[in-house]
Motif scaffolding. Structure first.
Motif, PDB file in Angstrom:
ATOM      1  N   PRO A  41       0.826  -1.222   0.000  1.00  0.00           N
ATOM      2  CA  PRO A  41       0.000   0.000   0.000  1.00  0.00           C
ATOM      3  C   PRO A  41       0.858   1.268   0.000  1.00  0.00           C
ATOM      4  O   PRO A  41       0.519   2.258  -0.659  1.00  0.00           O
ATOM      5  CB  PRO A  41      -0.812  -0.123   1.302  1.00  0.00           C
ATOM      6  CG  PRO A  41      -0.815  -1.580   1.611  1.00  0.00           C
ATOM      7  CD  PRO A  41       0.508  -2.084   1.157  1.00  0.00           C
ATOM      8  N   GLU A  42       1.953   1.227   0.733  1.00  0.00           N
ATOM      9  CA  GLU A  42       2.843   2.390   0.773  1.00  0.00           C
ATOM     10  C   GLU A  42       3.418   2.690  -0.608  1.00  0.00           C
ATOM     11  O   GLU A  42       3.549   3.859  -0.991  1.00  0.00           O
ATOM     12  CB  GLU A  42       3.979   2.139   1.767  1.00  0.00           C
ATOM     13  CG  GLU A  42       4.973   3.280   1.848  1.00  0.00           C
ATOM     14  CD  GLU A  42       6.032   3.040   2.908  1.00  0.00           C
ATOM     15  OE1 GLU A  42       7.113   3.643   2.786  1.00  0.00           O
ATOM     16  OE2 GLU A  42       5.787   2.258   3.848  1.00  0.00           O
ATOM     17  N   THR A  47       7.823   5.037   7.688  1.00  0.00           N
ATOM     18  CA  THR A  47       7.006   4.208   6.806  1.00  0.00           C
ATOM     19  C   THR A  47       5.529   4.462   7.081  1.00  0.00           C
ATOM     20  O   THR A  47       5.153   4.991   8.141  1.00  0.00           O
ATOM     21  CB  THR A  47       7.319   2.725   7.015  1.00  0.00           C
ATOM     22  OG1 THR A  47       6.975   2.358   8.359  1.00  0.00           O
ATOM     23  CG2 THR A  47       8.786   2.428   6.760  1.00  0.00           C
ATOM     24  N   MET A  48       4.679   4.088   6.137  1.00  0.00           N
ATOM     25  CA  MET A  48       3.246   4.301   6.305  1.00  0.00           C
ATOM     26  C   MET A  48       2.719   3.560   7.537  1.00  0.00           C
ATOM     27  O   MET A  48       1.931   4.117   8.318  1.00  0.00           O
ATOM     28  CB  MET A  48       2.491   3.833   5.061  1.00  0.00           C
ATOM     29  CG  MET A  48       0.969   3.950   5.200  1.00  0.00           C
ATOM     30  SD  MET A  48       0.079   3.298   3.790  1.00  0.00           S
ATOM     31  CE  MET A  48       0.416   4.569   2.602  1.00  0.00           C
ATOM     32  N   PHE A  86      -4.691  -5.592   3.436  1.00  0.00           N
ATOM     33  CA  PHE A  86      -4.298  -4.691   2.348  1.00  0.00           C
ATOM     34  C   PHE A  86      -5.306  -3.552   2.188  1.00  0.00           C
ATOM     35  O   PHE A  86      -4.943  -2.369   2.206  1.00  0.00           O
ATOM     36  CB  PHE A  86      -4.176  -5.503   1.055  1.00  0.00           C
ATOM     37  CG  PHE A  86      -3.744  -4.719  -0.142  1.00  0.00           C
ATOM     38  CD1 PHE A  86      -2.412  -4.400  -0.342  1.00  0.00           C
ATOM     39  CD2 PHE A  86      -4.677  -4.293  -1.090  1.00  0.00           C
ATOM     40  CE1 PHE A  86      -2.009  -3.673  -1.457  1.00  0.00           C
ATOM     41  CE2 PHE A  86      -4.282  -3.571  -2.204  1.00  0.00           C
ATOM     42  CZ  PHE A  86      -2.946  -3.258  -2.386  1.00  0.00           C
ATOM     43  N   MET A  87      -6.590  -3.885   2.055  1.00  0.00           N
ATOM     44  CA  MET A  87      -7.610  -2.846   1.881  1.00  0.00           C
ATOM     45  C   MET A  87      -7.829  -2.056   3.163  1.00  0.00           C
ATOM     46  O   MET A  87      -8.146  -0.856   3.118  1.00  0.00           O
ATOM     47  CB  MET A  87      -8.915  -3.484   1.409  1.00  0.00           C
ATOM     48  CG  MET A  87      -8.865  -4.021  -0.007  1.00  0.00           C
ATOM     49  SD  MET A  87      -8.317  -2.786  -1.215  1.00  0.00           S
ATOM     50  CE  MET A  87      -9.614  -1.552  -1.096  1.00  0.00           C
ATOM     51  N   GLY A  88      -7.671  -2.703   4.312  1.00  0.00           N
ATOM     52  CA  GLY A  88      -7.814  -1.981   5.581  1.00  0.00           C
ATOM     53  C   GLY A  88      -6.771  -0.887   5.731  1.00  0.00           C
ATOM     54  O   GLY A  88      -7.088   0.230   6.179  1.00  0.00           O
ATOM     55  N   LEU A  89      -5.536  -1.170   5.343  1.00  0.00           N
ATOM     56  CA  LEU A  89      -4.485  -0.164   5.444  1.00  0.00           C
ATOM     57  C   LEU A  89      -4.725   0.985   4.464  1.00  0.00           C
ATOM     58  O   LEU A  89      -4.491   2.160   4.794  1.00  0.00           O
ATOM     59  CB  LEU A  89      -3.120  -0.803   5.176  1.00  0.00           C
ATOM     60  CG  LEU A  89      -2.536  -1.635   6.323  1.00  0.00           C
ATOM     61  CD1 LEU A  89      -1.253  -2.325   5.893  1.00  0.00           C
ATOM     62  CD2 LEU A  89      -2.272  -0.757   7.544  1.00  0.00           C
ATOM     63  N   ILE A  90      -5.183   0.673   3.260  1.00  0.00           N
ATOM     64  CA  ILE A  90      -5.467   1.736   2.292  1.00  0.00           C
ATOM     65  C   ILE A  90      -6.603   2.631   2.800  1.00  0.00           C
ATOM     66  O   ILE A  90      -6.535   3.868   2.714  1.00  0.00           O
ATOM     67  CB  ILE A  90      -5.812   1.128   0.918  1.00  0.00           C
ATOM     68  CG1 ILE A  90      -4.564   0.513   0.285  1.00  0.00           C
ATOM     69  CG2 ILE A  90      -6.408   2.189  -0.012  1.00  0.00           C
ATOM     70  CD1 ILE A  90      -4.801  -0.138  -1.062  1.00  0.00           C
TER      71      ILE A  90
END
Length: 692
Positions: free
Chosen positions: A48-49, A307-308, A274-278
């Motif tokens: 995601p980052e 980092t993100m 993945f989608m949760g972090l975005i």
């Protein structure tokens, strides 16, 4: 190996395991998940980052595209997971993509997939460890300034753990992998709860910073290319999915079912994180820049971009510092352990390729702990070279990363389409045909999706570094073809014919002598015990005084073997001996020449540098002479005997080291054999010099 070396090896690697214990090393699903899926799950720590980092070039407005890019990555990820569930049922032997492509598309396609996977596994280690260094650097500034050193040490430690065996390494890695899942999951849920349900403002360190776009406004084709590049960067989340299909033999029975279940768990968990972090990044307004110093003009002095994941953890757990430390530490650990997926996939693939004679046979051998130790060591060496070469920079390594994995994805899924087509040609049962059609459709859709991503990767990343990965794949391909040609050529040469069983007419023995000491006497005794048809001792005259002394000692001992002197006006040893042996062969082509070389056996490595150098050179040259056998006759020095208890009893008539004495051989009675008349100084052997 010395006692100290053995002790160190046992501490690091453990005691050897018997081959019949291989079944006990098989993995359950709860252990197999962290072993094989840690790479794919850990990619959510940087994929995601990478999307946000790429979009930052166009300014903060481009961040609005990140959810759609994330959804596109998720669609491809779920497609690949579903497709590989078909693979593990159809090909459970562990060949994975390589086997699928080879069986259905041919050898060239199989080697292409194998080359891509070897490159991808190596990059997996380099990228994961480099990302771990970046995350730990958020907590420990020393690591941030010494990323390369940290990465090299981390690879070395990971190599040591994997040398202990797959089950032991899997058990050791299970806790941090599950802890990472809990940490990221808790952070996402708590962050979304604070923002959506409690209405709280959650701001990261970069939320209020002004992000400046690089260059002119991005519109039209430039924006499309940027989005495609961001998509390919985020597609790094798919790496590691193929590892489970290569590791099916490591699962407990039923192997295929357990592997397919693990794949499903992997896909579900990866998509959620993945989608949760975005989503969390969008809601908190986090910003990531390729060049923070230039793109953040209003950043405070000394601003260091974290980092993100570190920024999100700091914001979500703003009132609970242990939560921040837990997420950052577990993220760093999972990134280190993500390389473990490659450490399980690369050696297994290397073993299969070595069985097919595409890689050295040593890669097929299991080590003390039933792991493919040689493959593990080679992978570690290649990854260290990459880390040093690219200075452990994730952004520089990522463009190389996804090329290999999507080459293997595309060819594997295309091969599966042909697999189902072949089965459908022979299947008559309607229910079975419907299942096959459904599987073929899934694999066909997977081939289209992964092929599209592959083309996109090549277009957007070729000049950014993807060409390096392609060149490495080509290098592996050429190397494997060359290795197979070599093995085929050797096999053809070694094929026994009818004339190969003909015995040589005579055995001509030659004992090389420099000084008349115990090793020489042992070599002479052994040579006489072998009873060649002709036996002679040969010395090279490099010093007249030493040669005359050797003659006097020889006659004084009345040694019953002719001593011949080969002149060496240029004080060489190797060439005169080679020329002499060649003359024996040229005079009697059907004879075999056996050269006996006395050698010291020493107990320390540094002693080896002081002894046996002439013998080593001679042996290495004599081995290339047809019809010549080389026999090393060892003499153990005291330094080599200190770890052994010598028996105090020696048989009558035996030498100190247990060999027959020069004057009496087993099977001989009476006095010593009649000595050969005067020692001979000659350049050619005499045909009547026979053992009495």
């Amino acid at each position: 190996m010395s006692k100290l070396g053995v002790a160190v090896k046992r501490i690091l690697v453990g005691r050897p395991q018997r081959s019949d214990r291989l079944q006990s090393t098989l993995l359950s699903k709860r252990i197999a998940l962290p072993v094989f899926a840690s790479d794919a799950m850990s990619s959510v720590a940087y994929a995601p980052e990478e999307i946000f980092l790429t979009l930052s070039v166009a300014g903060v407005a481009a961040y609005s595209l990140s959810p759609w890019i994330g959804l596109a990555v998720v669609v491809v990820l779920l497609t690949v997971v579903t497709s590989y569930r078909q693979n593990v049922h159809a090909y459970p032997s562990g060949g994975g993509d390589y086997e699928v492509a080879t069986v259905n598309l041919g050898r060239r396609a199989g080697l292409t997939v194998a080359s891509a996977l070897l490159v991808d596994y190596t990059l997996t280690v380099a990228v994961s460890i480099s990302a771990a260094a970046a995350n730990i650097g958020a907590l420990v500034p020393f690591v941030a300034t010494h990323k390369v050193g940290f990465a090299v040490v981390a690879i070395a430690l990971l190599t040591t753990v994997n040398l202990r065996g797959i089950r032991e390494s899997g058990t050791a890695f299970a806790i941090p992998v599950y802890a990472f899942m809990i940490g990221i999951g808790t952070m996402i849920l708590w962050g979304l709860t604070r923002i959506l349900l409690l209405g709280q403002d959650v701001h990261t360190a970069s939320t209020d910073l002004h992000l400046v776009a690089e260059g002119d406004a991005f519109t039209g084709m430039a924006l499309v290319l940027l989005v495609l590049r961001a998509f390919t960067q985020g597609a790094a989340a798919l790496t590691g999915v193929e590892a489970i299909s290569n590791g099916v033999p490591a699962f407990r029975k039923p192997k295929s079912k357990n592997a397919a279940t693990t794949l499903l768990l992997l896909g579900t968990i990866s998509v959620a994180m993945f989608m949760g972090l975005i989503a969390l990044a969008q809601l908190t307004g986090v910003k990531i820049a390729e060049d923070p110093a230039r793109q953040f003009p209003d950043a405070p002095p000394g601003y260091v971009q974290q980092t993100m994941v570190a920024q999100l953890a700091d914001a979500v757990f703003s009132g609970f510092r242990p939560g921040f430390f837990f997420v950052v530490v577990m993220t760093a650990l999972i990134l280190v352990l993500a390389a473990n997926t490659a450490f399980n996939g690369f050696p297994v693939l290397g073993s299969i390729l070595s069985q097919d004679r595409f890689l050295p046979r040593q890669l097929h051998t299991r080590g003390d702990r039933l792991a493919f130790s040689n493959g593990i060591l080679i992978l570690a060496a290649l990854a260290i070279v990459l880390v040093i070469g690219f200075q452990a920079e994730v952004t520089r390594l990522i463009p190389l990363y996804t090329v290999g994995v999507f080459v293997s994805f595309t060819l594997s899924q295309t091969g599966m389409v042909r697999h189902w087509k072949r089965l459908l040609a022979d299947e008559t049962d309607p229910a079975a045909r419907r299942r096959m059609r459904r599987s073929q459709t899934i694999n066909g859709f997977g081939a289209i999706m992964t092929g599209t991503v592959l083309v996109t990767v090549l277009i957007t990343k070729f000049l950014l570094g993807a060409w390096i990965a392609i060149a490495a794949m080509a290098g592996f391909y050429v190397l494997m073809v060359a290795i197979q040609k070599h093995y085929d050529r050797v096999s053809a040469e070694l094929q026994a014919g009818e004339s190969d069983a003909v015995l040589p007419s005579r055995n001509h023995g030659v004992v090389l002598v420099s000084t008349l000491h115990k090793p020489t006497l042992r070599a002479l005794a052994y040579a006489r015990a072998a009873r060649p048809d002709v036996l002679e001792a040969v010395t090279v005259n490099v010093d007249d005084a030493d040669t005359k002394k050797l003659f006097r000692d020889w006659e004084k001992r009345k040694i019953p073997v002719a001593l011949k002197v080969v002149e060496s006006p240029y004080r060489e040893i190797t060439k005169p001996v080679l020329d002499y042996v060649k003359r024996i062969r040229s005079d009697n082509p059907r004879d075999v020449v056996t050269v006996y070389i006395p050698e010291y056996v020493v107990g320390h490595w540094w002693e080896q540098l002081l002894h046996n150098q002439s013998a080593l050179r001679l042996k290495s040259r004599l081995l290339f002479q047809p019809g010549v056998m080389v026999t090393s006759v060892p003499w153990q020095l005291d330094s080599s005997q200190r770890s052994h208890v010598l028996s105090p009893h020696y048989a009558p008539g035996a030498s100190r080291r247990g060999y027959p004495s020069m004057q009496q051989l087993p099977g001989e009675s009476g006095s010593p054999a009649e000595p050969v008349p005067a020692a001979v100084r000659a350049g050619k052997p005499r045909k009547d010099d026979r053992v009495s």
